[in-house]
Design a protein around this motif. Structure first.
Motif: not given
Length: 249
Positions: A217-242
């Motif tokens: 469960s902890k491994a799944r939580a850490a993996e979900t955290a990485r995935e969400i962070s990656e999506l947030c970084l992608g969103l941030h970059s897209a907003l700035v570049y737009s």
């Protein structure tokens, strides 16, 4: 360095190499213990569940790991620990190698040649695992001591027991470049606040899984955290570049 067909098999193949020795999960853990002391049998089974490794099975159903399985585990664990990459990104990369493709780099520009996994990972591990004094941090980042002190003062980097990690070095290098554009650490406090807000959002999402005691469960939580962070970084970059794209339109 170009990968050969045999090099791709060294990280990507699920089939055992003829005549290669195999290990049980306890022996694999002992091999990994020096570089990854926190890894458990549950974590390895979780990576298998996600399709990152496919060990052989005996007739009785016991897992048997070949040398290339262990090297693949080292590769995946190092990318998780040092680059904070989601497993999906790592899996896409190694799957491309399995298909005979030649992905030039991982997100962030990191390059690792699969046929050099053992030697190169050793160099990567020694690089990422080290801790830096303030003097070494400043020297490697090309920063003044005043800049480093300001970064600490504004909460952008923080020493642990008087030493800094690889992430502090990356932050300091970025801030050196920003300083050349007249952007000082005091201007960067919103980045710290935004990172804290993002972390708070991630923690709320993974709280149910993270609160469980089992390793999977902890491994799944850490993996979900990485995935969400990656999506947030992608969103941030897209907003700035737009917004930037409109400057020359």
């Amino acid at each position: 360095m170009p990968e050969t067909h045999s090099s791709r098999r060294s990280i990507g193949s699920a089939a055992a190499h003829p005549g290669s020795s195999v290990r049980n999960i306890g022996e694999v853990l002992r091999e990994l213990a020096e570089d990854f002391p926190q890894v458990t049998a549950s974590k390895i089974r979780f990576l298998e569940e996600k399709g990152l490794i496919t060990p052989q099975r005996t007739r009785a159903g016991y897992r048997k790991y070949a040398a290339h399985d262990v090297e693949r585990l080292r590769f995946v664990l190092a990318l998780q620990r040092d680059q904070y990459l989601p497993l999906k990104v790592i899996k896409d990369y190694v799957d491309a190698i399995d298909r005979g493709e030649r992905p030039e780099s991982l997100p962030g520009g990191m390059t690792l040649s699969p046929r050099m996994v053992s030697d190169q990972l050793a160099r990567e591990l020694s690089s990422h695992a080290r801790s830096l004094t303030v003097e070494t941090l400043a020297a490697e980042a090309g920063a003044t001591r005043r800049l480093v002190d300001d970064l600490v003062g504004f909460g952008l980097i923080a020493p642990a027991a008087g030493r800094f990690d690889e992430h502090a070095l990356k932050i300091t290098k970025a801030c050196v470049q920003l300083e050349s554009h007249g952007i000082e650490p005091r201007h960067l406090r919103p980045f710290r606040a935004a990172a804290d807000r993002e972390l708070g959002l991630v923690e709320r999402v993974i709280a149910p899984e993270a609160s469980r005691r089992d390793v999977a469960s902890k491994a799944r939580a850490a993996e979900t955290a990485r995935e969400i962070s990656e999506l947030c970084l992608g969103l941030h970059s897209a907003l700035v570049y737009s917004h930037i794209s409109r400057m020359d339109s």
